[in-house]
Design a protein around this motif. Structure first.
Motif, PDB file in Angstrom:
ATOM      1  N   PRO A  38      67.254  11.923  45.341  1.00  0.00           N
ATOM      2  CA  PRO A  38      66.872  11.516  46.693  1.00  0.00           C
ATOM      3  C   PRO A  38      67.405  12.467  47.768  1.00  0.00           C
ATOM      4  O   PRO A  38      68.441  13.099  47.593  1.00  0.00           O
ATOM      5  CB  PRO A  38      67.527  10.134  46.855  1.00  0.00           C
ATOM      6  CG  PRO A  38      68.649  10.111  45.892  1.00  0.00           C
ATOM      7  CD  PRO A  38      68.262  11.027  44.754  1.00  0.00           C
TER       8      PRO A  38
ATOM      9  N   HIS B  19      65.798   6.722  60.559  1.00  0.00           N
ATOM     10  CA  HIS B  19      65.639   7.547  59.364  1.00  0.00           C
ATOM     11  C   HIS B  19      65.805   9.023  59.752  1.00  0.00           C
ATOM     12  O   HIS B  19      65.339   9.439  60.819  1.00  0.00           O
ATOM     13  CB  HIS B  19      64.234   7.307  58.780  1.00  0.00           C
ATOM     14  CG  HIS B  19      64.061   7.861  57.408  1.00  0.00           C
ATOM     15  ND1 HIS B  19      63.927   9.208  57.168  1.00  0.00           N
ATOM     16  CD2 HIS B  19      64.025   7.252  56.194  1.00  0.00           C
ATOM     17  CE1 HIS B  19      63.805   9.403  55.867  1.00  0.00           C
ATOM     18  NE2 HIS B  19      63.852   8.226  55.261  1.00  0.00           N
TER      19      HIS B  19
ATOM     20  N   ASN C 143      66.909   4.920  47.408  1.00  0.00           N
ATOM     21  CA  ASN C 143      65.726   4.556  48.187  1.00  0.00           C
ATOM     22  C   ASN C 143      65.234   3.165  47.811  1.00  0.00           C
ATOM     23  O   ASN C 143      65.524   2.670  46.717  1.00  0.00           O
ATOM     24  CB  ASN C 143      64.585   5.543  47.908  1.00  0.00           C
ATOM     25  CG  ASN C 143      64.768   6.866  48.618  1.00  0.00           C
ATOM     26  OD1 ASN C 143      64.987   6.901  49.821  1.00  0.00           O
ATOM     27  ND2 ASN C 143      64.693   7.954  47.868  1.00  0.00           N
TER      28      ASN C 143
ATOM     29  N   ALA D 171      64.743  16.224  55.471  1.00  0.00           N
ATOM     30  CA  ALA D 171      65.438  15.009  55.917  1.00  0.00           C
ATOM     31  C   ALA D 171      66.760  14.868  55.166  1.00  0.00           C
ATOM     32  O   ALA D 171      67.766  14.427  55.729  1.00  0.00           O
ATOM     33  CB  ALA D 171      64.549  13.786  55.684  1.00  0.00           C
TER      34      ALA D 171
ATOM     35  N   GLY E  94      67.436   4.739  51.810  1.00  0.00           N
ATOM     36  CA  GLY E  94      66.272   5.311  52.475  1.00  0.00           C
ATOM     37  C   GLY E  94      65.000   4.579  52.084  1.00  0.00           C
ATOM     38  O   GLY E  94      65.035   3.427  51.608  1.00  0.00           O
ATOM     39  N   GLU E  95      63.891   5.268  52.260  1.00  0.00           N
ATOM     40  CA  GLU E  95      62.581   4.616  52.108  1.00  0.00           C
ATOM     41  C   GLU E  95      61.975   4.889  50.720  1.00  0.00           C
ATOM     42  O   GLU E  95      61.862   3.985  49.894  1.00  0.00           O
ATOM     43  CB  GLU E  95      61.689   5.145  53.227  1.00  0.00           C
ATOM     44  CG  GLU E  95      60.296   4.625  53.255  1.00  0.00           C
ATOM     45  CD  GLU E  95      59.522   5.241  54.425  1.00  0.00           C
ATOM     46  OE1 GLU E  95      60.078   5.364  55.544  1.00  0.00           O
ATOM     47  OE2 GLU E  95      58.364   5.623  54.219  1.00  0.00           O
ATOM     48  N   ALA E  96      61.602   6.130  50.498  1.00  0.00           N
ATOM     49  CA  ALA E  96      60.924   6.497  49.250  1.00  0.00           C
ATOM     50  C   ALA E  96      61.009   8.010  49.094  1.00  0.00           C
ATOM     51  O   ALA E  96      61.125   8.736  50.086  1.00  0.00           O
ATOM     52  CB  ALA E  96      59.453   6.071  49.301  1.00  0.00           C
ATOM     53  N   PRO E  97      60.947   8.497  47.867  1.00  0.00           N
ATOM     54  CA  PRO E  97      60.995   9.953  47.674  1.00  0.00           C
ATOM     55  C   PRO E  97      59.806  10.649  48.341  1.00  0.00           C
ATOM     56  O   PRO E  97      58.714  10.085  48.414  1.00  0.00           O
ATOM     57  CB  PRO E  97      60.905  10.115  46.145  1.00  0.00           C
ATOM     58  CG  PRO E  97      61.150   8.768  45.567  1.00  0.00           C
ATOM     59  CD  PRO E  97      60.796   7.759  46.604  1.00  0.00           C
ATOM     60  N   GLY E  98      60.049  11.872  48.800  1.00  0.00           N
ATOM     61  CA  GLY E  98      58.972  12.743  49.262  1.00  0.00           C
ATOM     62  C   GLY E  98      58.682  13.778  48.184  1.00  0.00           C
ATOM     63  O   GLY E  98      59.122  13.640  47.028  1.00  0.00           O
TER      64      GLY E  98
HETATM   65  N1  URA Z   1      62.941  10.131  52.714  1.00  0.00           N
HETATM   66  C1  URA Z   1      63.453   9.067  52.075  1.00  0.00           C
HETATM   67  O1  URA Z   1      63.422   7.949  52.576  1.00  0.00           O
HETATM   68  N2  URA Z   1      64.020   9.263  50.904  1.00  0.00           N
HETATM   69  C2  URA Z   1      64.110  10.445  50.340  1.00  0.00           C
HETATM   70  O2  URA Z   1      64.669  10.522  49.245  1.00  0.00           O
HETATM   71  C3  URA Z   1      63.580  11.550  51.021  1.00  0.00           C
HETATM   72  C4  URA Z   1      63.005  11.375  52.213  1.00  0.00           C
END
Ligand code: URA
Length: 243
Positions: A105, A215, A141, A110, A92-96
């Protein structure tokens, strides 16, 4: 049709999709590396054992990381979760916000959708004989720390953080990598593009096959994207099962 599509309140039958376009200047590299093994026949046991100390070390380093400013605003770093056992990795991209609180994660909305997608693959037996759930795949991520206000990752953050995901992938030796969204796809393919131009094809990352899909957060905003995501997961399964 799996539940995660059919139960969506905004579900509409899919409109005919135009053929996906690939960035015209992108040439697939030749597939020279030996494919990493599938989980069928127990061929991943040694990979699982060898991956554990590396994954633990990456987690320890990410938890202590101060390579960029995101360490100042994070609650917890989010190294990754799961196992090398199935040979499937979702990037994925990055933690929210939810992930930042829990240190895991894809645990927010999502994440619920991603979990349903993985369970849908299992219920439909897309890869017969291979158990699929959050514990059997690996979920990771591009960035290990939450960007403030959920803004997009910045180039210098990706540069600082990407050695972690690369080291994780090298240890996990996945049969198939599924890039969730643009940031994962651009990092692992080394190309720029929209998801619609990159999906619908099979790429390679070292000994892994690699596919690109939308995503899950995009699917929450645009439920009609769930159908192409399901198509992409079926492609993932086909690629997993073939050499
Ligand atoms: N979106 C992401 O890309 N990663 C996560 O861990 C949560 C939401």
């Amino acid at each position: 049709m799996p539940d995660f599509i059919a139960n969506s309140p905004a579900f509409k039958p899919p409109a005919p999709q135009p053929e996906p376009k690939v960035a015209p200047d992108f040439v697939l590299p030749p597939f020279t590396e030996q494919l990493y093994p599938s989980a069928i026949g127990g061929h991943r046991d040694a990979i699982v054992a060898a991956s554990l100390p590396v994954l633990a070390d990456v987690a320890a380093q990410a938890n202590a990381c101060e390579k960029c400013e995101l360490c100042k605003t994070r609650m917890k770093a989010v190294p990754g979760v799961g196992s090398a056992r199935s040979g499937i990795v979702f990037v994925g991209e990055a933690p929210g916000a939810d992930e930042d609180l829990r240190g895991e994660p894809f645990v927010g909305r999502a994440g619920e959708l991603l979990t349903k997608m993985i369970e849908g693959m299992h219920q439909r037996a897309l890869i017969p004989g291979v158990k699929l759930d959050r514990d059997e795949v690996y979920i990771v991520n591009v960035l290990k720390c939450r960007p403030p206000d959920n803004r997009n990752p910045l180039p210098h953050e990706i540069e600082a953080c990407s050695p972690y995901v690369m080291r994780q992938l090298e240890a996990l030796q996945p049969r198939v990598i599924c890039c969730l969204g643009k940031f994962a796809a651009e990092l692992l393919l080394g190309m720029k593009g929209t998801i619609s131009s990159m999906r619908g094809k099979t790429y390679r990352w070292k000994g892994a096959k690699l596919i690109v899909t939308y995503h899950p957060a995009y699917c929450l905003r645009s439920p009609s994207a769930k159908r192409p995501v399901w198509d992409d997961l079926q492609r993932l399964a086909q690629e997993y099962l073939t050499d």
